[in-house]
Design a protein around this motif. Sequence first.
Motif: not given
Length: 397
Positions: A306-307, A310, A314, A320, A322, A329
């Motif tokens: 996920r990170d 993101l 971005e 996004c 979160r 997402i």
Amino acid sequence: MNAPEAEGISTNARLSIKASQFTESVIREMTRLAIAHDAVNLSQGFPDFPAPAEIKEAAREAIAADINQYAITWGAKSLRNAIAQKVERQQGMVIDPEREITVCCGATEAMISTMMALINPGDEVIAFEPFYENYGPDAILSGATPRFVKLRPPDWRFDPDELKAAFGPATKAIILNTPNNPTGKVFERAEIEQIRDLCDRWNAYVITDEIYEHMLYDGAVHVSPATVEGLRERTITINALSKTYSVTGWRVGWAIAPPEVTSAIRKVHDFLTVGAAAPLQEAGAVALQFPESYYEKLSADYLIRRDKMLGILENAGFRCFRPRGAYYIMTDISAFGFSDDVTFARYLVKEIGIAAVPGSSFYRNAADGSKQLRFTFCKSEKTLKAAAERFSKLRLA
Ligand code: GLN
């Protein structure tokens, strides 16, 4: 015999009115487009990394042991027992595997079987919007009138008054999906209690799709509505092997419901599909006994993905939202200056080589999702890296 046209009947008029009321799945169409354009597929939510070795081995063993004929229509005993044990272990809820579980061909069939088991003409079903696209056709096929309650970004909360206004004497059920696809919202206990109070008042069922229960981030806690005081008797809980064990193509899911509701679901399920693949049910029984460390690692691995995702989105210019759960997402695409989500999604898949799902497919009115796109991050590191490279060609307006 005369051709229909000769009798003045158009061929279309001979088809089901229900089937004409919805389109093919946009999510599945995006996967086909991704293949056609050799794009990185961040549209349909299925992992592109291997399933756990133990579950694959268990399936091979079941086939070798000749578990190749129909299982009991409502599910192999071993799998139902394993489901009951896992639910008790993790949710503290005791269920009777003989009278409260129906194993189906994926959560998808569990949902439509449940709806067909509950709905009468004139019944209304409430769903939160944006919603997983299947719920629209599920309502049409079962004959329910859908009513939508908005989840609003950035934190996807609902307005309690809007929810209250959606309930009435015609309400048969409310559909919940927590953790939520496409928003990543994880419904909080207080929100579920508000839903409970309204269901009590209007004598409505809760149908809850919890297929992403083990993908949680930032301290989010999964609250299974059936465990909330007063909801057990009116809740149908849907889940599957698909996401938790990375076997979306196996099509093994289930519905947990009080005995009376289960009897109706079992009948619908039996005549729709007879049953889910017998050897894969046996493999599921093994997987459901994995130790807690399996689920902890699953969630931790998804947090990393996920990170990473993101960061990639971005960097590319997306705004996004979160997610606190699930593996999608939702993004705002305003910065790219395209007229709408579908045009942008087609551009992305053809020119940039990345497939995503247009936001409009999660809304009743296309305009509501015209500035949104959904990306999935249930992908290997290699796939995410390839996506990052391709995004470097993308320019802001
Ligand atoms: N739930 C997944 C998604 O939203 C895939 C569902 C499907 O295609 N059956 O992408």
